[in-house]
Design an enzyme around this catalytic site. Structure first.
Site, PDB file in Angstrom:
ATOM      1  N   CYS A  49       0.856  -1.189   0.000  1.00 17.40           N
ATOM      2  CA  CYS A  49       0.000   0.000   0.000  1.00 17.40           C
ATOM      3  C   CYS A  49       0.890   1.236   0.000  1.00 17.40           C
ATOM      4  CB  CYS A  49      -0.973  -0.017   1.182  1.00 17.40           C
ATOM      5  SG  CYS A  49      -0.173   0.071   2.803  1.00 17.40           S
ATOM      6  N   ASN A  79       2.443   1.496   4.172  1.00 16.75           N
ATOM      7  CA  ASN A  79       2.819   0.274   4.910  1.00 16.75           C
ATOM      8  C   ASN A  79       2.645   0.429   6.422  1.00 16.75           C
ATOM      9  OD1 ASN A  79       5.751  -1.802   5.470  1.00 16.75           O
ATOM     10  ND2 ASN A  79       3.725  -2.516   4.957  1.00 16.75           N
ATOM     11  N   CYS A 119      -0.988   0.933   7.465  1.00 19.81           N
ATOM     12  CA  CYS A 119      -2.408   0.599   7.677  1.00 19.81           C
ATOM     13  C   CYS A 119      -2.805  -0.649   6.885  1.00 19.81           C
ATOM     14  CB  CYS A 119      -3.317   1.762   7.275  1.00 19.81           C
ATOM     15  SG  CYS A 119      -3.025   3.290   8.185  1.00 19.81           S
ATOM     16  N   ARG A 120      -3.125  -0.461   5.587  1.00 18.47           N
ATOM     17  CA  ARG A 120      -3.767  -1.542   4.834  1.00 18.47           C
ATOM     18  C   ARG A 120      -2.865  -2.752   4.597  1.00 18.47           C
ATOM     19  NH1 ARG A 120      -5.135   2.214  -0.026  1.00 18.47           N
ATOM     20  NH2 ARG A 120      -3.152   3.003   0.769  1.00 18.47           N
ATOM     21  N   SER A 121      -1.623  -2.536   4.137  1.00 16.27           N
ATOM     22  CA  SER A 121      -0.799  -3.719   3.806  1.00 16.27           C
ATOM     23  C   SER A 121      -0.347  -4.508   5.030  1.00 16.27           C
ATOM     24  CB  SER A 121       0.371  -3.363   2.870  1.00 16.27           C
ATOM     25  OG  SER A 121       1.275  -2.472   3.466  1.00 16.27           O
ATOM     26  N   ASP A 145     -10.004   3.004   1.837  1.00 15.86           N
ATOM     27  CA  ASP A 145      -8.773   3.549   2.430  1.00 15.86           C
ATOM     28  C   ASP A 145      -9.080   4.243   3.753  1.00 15.86           C
ATOM     29  OD1 ASP A 145      -6.418   4.746   3.109  1.00 15.86           O
ATOM     30  OD2 ASP A 145      -5.994   5.483   1.090  1.00 15.86           O
TER      31      ASP A 145
HETATM   32  P1  4NP Z   1      -1.565   2.934   4.183  1.00 15.99           P
HETATM   33  O1  4NP Z   1      -2.125   4.328   4.748  1.00 15.99           O
HETATM   34  O2  4NP Z   1      -1.085   3.222   2.754  1.00 15.99           O
HETATM   35  O3  4NP Z   1      -2.769   2.037   4.199  1.00 15.99           O
HETATM   36  O4  4NP Z   1      -0.457   2.498   5.100  1.00 15.99           O
HETATM   37  C1  4NP Z   1      -1.448   5.542   4.601  1.00 15.99           C
HETATM   38  C2  4NP Z   1      -0.394   5.832   5.436  1.00 15.99           C
HETATM   39  C3  4NP Z   1       0.273   7.045   5.310  1.00 15.99           C
HETATM   40  C4  4NP Z   1      -0.128   7.940   4.328  1.00 15.99           C
HETATM   41  C5  4NP Z   1      -1.187   7.634   3.492  1.00 15.99           C
HETATM   42  C6  4NP Z   1      -1.857   6.419   3.619  1.00 15.99           C
HETATM   43  N1  4NP Z   1       0.543   9.191   4.206  1.00 15.99           N
HETATM   44  O5  4NP Z   1       0.135   9.987   3.344  1.00 15.99           O
HETATM   45  O6  4NP Z   1       1.520   9.423   4.923  1.00 15.99           O
END
Ligand code: 4NP
Length: 161
Positions: A8, A11, A13-15, A122
């Site tokens: 994702c 790295n 949250c989702r992944s 998301d």
């Molecule tokens: P993830 O979530 O891709 O599911 O881990 C996010 C974590 C950080 C950010 C965006 C989404 N960010 O913009 O920092």
């Protein structure tokens, strides 16, 4: 050994949610030794950080925990994986950009295994981590069913040895 990497943007949250949910499913089937399961980010934004606390909380609510530090995916990760499983269309484009368009046949959007083409909800923007958990759980469940058919011979071999 079947190598899977979930991907994702950050790295955190989702992944990692997908990594831990999928590891638990594989363990419950007694297939742990047949899999190498990892996760990584397309960006460098959160490198070194643990799972984001609301994502950690929803995992714990479902009896799942584990050590994690965010890291960024490399081209070598893609070369070394059988399945690169991304959470949304923008992750897909970012991974293809990293490989120069190569290895597209091993890169999948998680919810494509459920028969849907949509992105995982998301939680970073919506704040809805329960919804993300449900999407990821269902995606992982269908992904495992897909692998059990696709890699049946390799898994049967591992179970015999
Ligand atoms: P993830 O979530 O891709 O599911 O881990 C996010 C974590 C950080 C950010 C965006 C989404 N960010 O913009 O920092």
């Amino acid at each position: 050994m079947i190598k899977v990497i979930f991907v994702c943007l950050g790295n955190i949250c989702r992944s990692p949610m997908a990594e831990f949910i999928f590891k638990k499913m594989v363990e419950e089937r007694g297939l742990k030794l047949s899999f190498d399961i990892d996760s990584a980010a397309t960006s460098c934004y959160e490198v070194g950080n643990p799972v984001y606390p609301p994502a950690k909380a929803v995992l714990e609510k479902h009896g799942i925990s584990g050590f994690h530090r965010a890291r960024q995916i490399t081209k070598r990760d893609v070369i070394n994986s059988d399945y690169v499983v991304v959470m949304d269309s923008s992750n897909l484009l970012d991974v293809l950009r990293l490989t120069g368009g190569a290895f597209g046949e091993r890169i999948f959007k998680l919810l494509s295994f459920t028969g849907e083409e949509r992105d995982v909800a998301d939680p970073w923007y919506s704040g809805n981590f329960d919804r993300a958990y449900e999407d990821i759980y269902e995606g992982c469940r269908c992904f495992l069913e897909y692998i059990l058919k696709e890699k049946k011979d390799a898994i049967d071999y591992d179970l015999r040895h």
